[in-house]
Structures are given as structure tokens and as C-alpha cells.
Enzyme design. Structure first.
Site, PDB file in Angstrom:
ATOM      1  N   ASP A  37     -28.464  -0.490  -7.661  1.00 46.45           N
ATOM      2  CA  ASP A  37     -28.072  -1.759  -8.275  1.00 46.45           C
ATOM      3  C   ASP A  37     -27.458  -2.708  -7.235  1.00 46.45           C
ATOM      4  O   ASP A  37     -26.910  -2.246  -6.239  1.00 46.45           O
ATOM      5  CB  ASP A  37     -27.052  -1.444  -9.385  1.00 46.45           C
ATOM      6  CG  ASP A  37     -27.049  -2.506 -10.458  1.00 46.45           C
ATOM      7  OD1 ASP A  37     -27.848  -3.452 -10.374  1.00 46.45           O
ATOM      8  OD2 ASP A  37     -26.231  -2.382 -11.381  1.00 46.45           O
ATOM      9  N   HIS A  54     -34.297  -7.611  -3.484  1.00 41.32           N
ATOM     10  CA  HIS A  54     -35.160  -6.466  -3.811  1.00 41.32           C
ATOM     11  C   HIS A  54     -35.896  -5.995  -2.549  1.00 41.32           C
ATOM     12  O   HIS A  54     -36.027  -4.797  -2.299  1.00 41.32           O
ATOM     13  CB  HIS A  54     -36.199  -6.854  -4.869  1.00 41.32           C
ATOM     14  CG  HIS A  54     -35.585  -7.223  -6.189  1.00 41.32           C
ATOM     15  ND1 HIS A  54     -34.549  -6.510  -6.750  1.00 41.32           N
ATOM     16  CD2 HIS A  54     -35.876  -8.213  -7.063  1.00 41.32           C
ATOM     17  CE1 HIS A  54     -34.234  -7.061  -7.903  1.00 41.32           C
ATOM     18  NE2 HIS A  54     -35.011  -8.091  -8.121  1.00 41.32           N
ATOM     19  N   LEU A 148     -38.636  17.078   1.199  1.00 43.69           N
ATOM     20  CA  LEU A 148     -38.028  16.322   0.093  1.00 43.69           C
ATOM     21  C   LEU A 148     -39.074  15.809  -0.896  1.00 43.69           C
ATOM     22  O   LEU A 148     -40.126  15.298  -0.483  1.00 43.69           O
ATOM     23  CB  LEU A 148     -37.275  15.120   0.679  1.00 43.69           C
ATOM     24  CG  LEU A 148     -36.666  14.149  -0.329  1.00 43.69           C
ATOM     25  CD1 LEU A 148     -35.327  14.680  -0.840  1.00 43.69           C
ATOM     26  CD2 LEU A 148     -36.465  12.760   0.269  1.00 43.69           C
TER      27      LEU A 148
HETATM   28  C1  V07 Z   1     -38.244  -1.428  -5.565  1.00 44.82           C
HETATM   29  C2  V07 Z   1     -36.483  -1.850  -3.833  1.00 44.82           C
HETATM   30  C3  V07 Z   1     -35.315  -0.915  -3.937  1.00 44.82           C
HETATM   31  C4  V07 Z   1     -34.183  -1.494  -4.753  1.00 44.82           C
HETATM   32  C5  V07 Z   1     -34.428  -1.496  -6.232  1.00 44.82           C
HETATM   33  C6  V07 Z   1     -35.344  -2.535  -6.825  1.00 44.82           C
HETATM   34  C7  V07 Z   1     -36.408  -3.082  -5.929  1.00 44.82           C
HETATM   35  C8  V07 Z   1     -39.423   1.123  -3.464  1.00 44.82           C
HETATM   36  C9  V07 Z   1     -40.327   1.221  -4.513  1.00 44.82           C
HETATM   37  C10 V07 Z   1     -41.396   2.191  -4.666  1.00 44.82           C
HETATM   38  C11 V07 Z   1     -41.788   2.631  -5.920  1.00 44.82           C
HETATM   39  C12 V07 Z   1     -42.796   3.576  -6.065  1.00 44.82           C
HETATM   40  C13 V07 Z   1     -43.392   4.099  -4.936  1.00 44.82           C
HETATM   41  C14 V07 Z   1     -43.011   3.689  -3.678  1.00 44.82           C
HETATM   42  C15 V07 Z   1     -42.018   2.740  -3.542  1.00 44.82           C
HETATM   43  C16 V07 Z   1     -39.951   0.211  -5.409  1.00 44.82           C
HETATM   44  C17 V07 Z   1     -39.925  -1.138  -7.254  1.00 44.82           C
HETATM   45  C18 V07 Z   1     -38.812  -1.788  -6.784  1.00 44.82           C
HETATM   46  C19 V07 Z   1     -40.523  -1.522  -8.555  1.00 44.82           C
HETATM   47  F1  V07 Z   1     -44.337   5.034  -5.052  1.00 44.82           F
HETATM   48  N1  V07 Z   1     -38.556   0.158  -3.699  1.00 44.82           N
HETATM   49  N2  V07 Z   1     -38.861  -0.412  -4.881  1.00 44.82           N
HETATM   50  N3  V07 Z   1     -40.488  -0.124  -6.586  1.00 44.82           N
HETATM   51  N4  V07 Z   1     -37.111  -2.101  -5.104  1.00 44.82           N
END
Ligand code: V07
Length: 263
Positions: A37, A54, A148
Site C-alpha cells: 500500500d 504504481h 521461492l
Molecule cells: C503492480 C506494482 C507493485 C505495487 C502495487 C500495485 C502496482 C507487479 C505485478 C505483477 C503481477 C503479476 C505478475 C507479475 C507482476 C503487478 C499489478 C500491479 C496489477 F505475474 N507489480 N504489480 N501487478 N503494482
């Protein structure tokens, strides 16, 4: 001291995370779950659009994954997108749905190299095809990795997950393949999206919010919680080590009591 001098490209980077803060012979948590968050707030403080926060948050995902893997953590579950997040402005949702691809385009080779296995838990319905395709490719490329498990909670909601598990059980009772007496905690646990994973030992939520926000309600029954004011893009290796150190100190205070006795 585990300080290392590393040479990356032409820059000399000093890796200066003092892992000696961890308690010898005290186990690192096998499963760490994180509510990431404060990305929007991080951007606002810098007069940047929310999406910049983000995007920055992805770099923290990379850092935390690398350290967790090095420390021997078995599962890292990251709450990337909740079923409630669809209520955000469409432009922000569209941007978020591009992040898995961007993250994996940049980092999948490293994850493969480091023996990390990518997993996802959440509802596939409503997720764009391009998002699912990128994740499917990463799951496939890392499926035989033994390090992991990097488990992204994407379009995940805990109450809906429990409702689905209950419906499935009810259908089996209606069919006659299951009786009321067969219903117990293990059966419900096995019907959840975390089937086969250990329950989280440590939950971290960043950015000062002290709520669960529909995250892993069943699975967190015995988990240690740690909340920090640090915004997710500012969270780093030292923050993770601090959280684990606090976890270890809490566990140590039970002085020899194990398992059910501490529950
Ligand atoms: C998202 C970055 C981290 C902070 C929180 C919100 C924004 C990595 C992924 C991701 C998801 C699936 C995957 C590989 C990477 C991601 C979303 C948002 C929707 F297989 N960061 N991140 N997905 N944020």
C-alpha cells in the site's frame, strides 16, 4: 556482516543490507504475505500522477523478491490487485493491468536465473487477455523452478474465495459424494486458492493502514502481523529484514512453546 561489493555493468554497487540483524538459529518465515500500500500517496507527495507510484512500486517487488529468495523464504504472496480495485478510474485500471507484462518483460529472465517460480491466485474472469498471457508465459517458464514461489494475488478477494469453496462443498453434499461429517477445516483450506501452500507466517502491510482489506482472511488466522508507515515504493531490503527480525523476536518470546501451544 554480509556486505558485498558487486560489479554490475560499469557501476560499482555496494550491497549493504545488514543481514546479521537476523537471529541465528531462528527460522525465517516460510511464507510472507504483503499488502503493498501507499503507491498513490508516494506519487502525490512528489506531485506525480498515481500511476508513477504504481510503476515505482514494481521496483520494490523486484528487490523484495530477490532478498526473500536469498533468505530461503518459500512463498512470497503479494497483493497486486483486489476485486475491489475495479472501482478505480478506468485509466488507472488499464495502466495497472499493463504492469504484469512490463514487470515480466523486464524481470522474467532474472527470475528464471534465480530459480524463482511465478504463480498467481485470483479470478481470471475480467482480467485482460494480454495480462493473463504474460502471466501464463511466466508460470510456464518457471514451473520447474524450486526456489521461492512468487505468488501474485491479482483480482483476488478473500470472501469470494471462501464463498466459492463453500459452494463447491455444498454441491458435493447435494450430489451425495460428501456428507456433513466430512466438512472440516482441512476441507475448506483445500478448497481455497492457496491450496498446497503453507499458511502465511508473517503479514506485512505498508503505508500506515491497519486493515486486512479482504486479504487471505481464512489463511491469516494464526499469522503474525507487522504494519509499517513506510510507503511501498520506499520499502526496501532493510525494511524486510526489520520485519523478519521483529517476527523472530516475537517467536522467540514464546520460549520453547511450539505449534498449538502458541496458537
Ligand atoms: C503492480 C506494482 C507493485 C505495487 C502495487 C500495485 C502496482 C507487479 C505485478 C505483477 C503481477 C503479476 C505478475 C507479475 C507482476 C503487478 C499489478 C500491479 C496489477 F505475474 N507489480 N504489480 N501487478 N503494482
Amino acid at each position: 556482516m554480509f556486505n558485498k561489493l558487486l560489479k554490475r555493468n560499469t557501476d560499482v554497487v555496494i550491497e549493504n543490507h545488514d543481514r546479521s540483524v537476523l537471529i541465528p538459529n531462528e527460522e525465517v518465515p516460510a511464507h510472507i504475505a504483503i499488502i503493498m500500500d501507499g503507491n498513490g500517496r508516494w506519487a502525490k507527495k512528489r506531485a506525480l500522477p498515481r500511476v508513477a507510484g504504481h510503476h515505482e512500486g514494481m521496483k520494490t517487488v523486484r528487490k523484495v523478491t530477490k532478498l526473500a529468495n536469498e533468505l530461503g523464504v518459500s512463498v512470497l504472496t503479494l497483493y497486486a490487485f483486489s476485486t475491489e480495485n475495479w472501482k478505480r478510474p478506468k485509466i488507472e485500471v488499464d495502466f495497472l493491468m499493463r504492469l504484469p507484462e512490463e514487470f515480466l518483460t523486464t524481470f522474467l529472465p532474472e527470475l528464471v536465473e534465480e530459480n524463482v517460480r511465478v504463480e498467481m491466485m485470483g479470478y481470471h474472469e475480467n482480467l485482460p487477455k494480454h495480462t493473463l498471457k504474460a502471466i501464463q508465459k511466466a508460470k510456464e517458464a518457471t514451473k520447474n523452478n524450486t526456489g521461492l514461489i512468487l505468488n501474485f494475488a491479482l483480482n483476488y478477494g478473500s470472501r469470494a474465495e471462501i464463498v466459492d469453496a463453500v459452494k463447491d462443498i455444498a454441491a458435493q453434499v447435494a450430489k451425495g459424494t460428501l456428507t456433513l461429517d466430512d466438512i472440516n477445516e482441512d476441507l475448506i483450506t483445500g478448497g481455497l486458492m492457496t491450496k498446497g501452500l503453507p499458511e502465511p507466517d508473517l503479514l506485512i502491510r505498508t503505508s500506515g493502514e491497519v486493515r486486512l482489506s479482504n486479504f487471505m482472511l481464512w489463511q491469516l488466522a494464526y499469522t503474525e502481523f507487522w504494519f509499517t508507515e513506510t510507503l511501498w515504493p520506499d520499502f526496501n531490503e532493510d525494511s524486510l529484514l526489520e520485519a523478519i527480525q521483529i517476527y523472530q523476536n516475537r517467536n522467540r518470546r514464546y520460549g520453547g512453546l511450539k505449534g498449538d501451544e502458541v496458537k
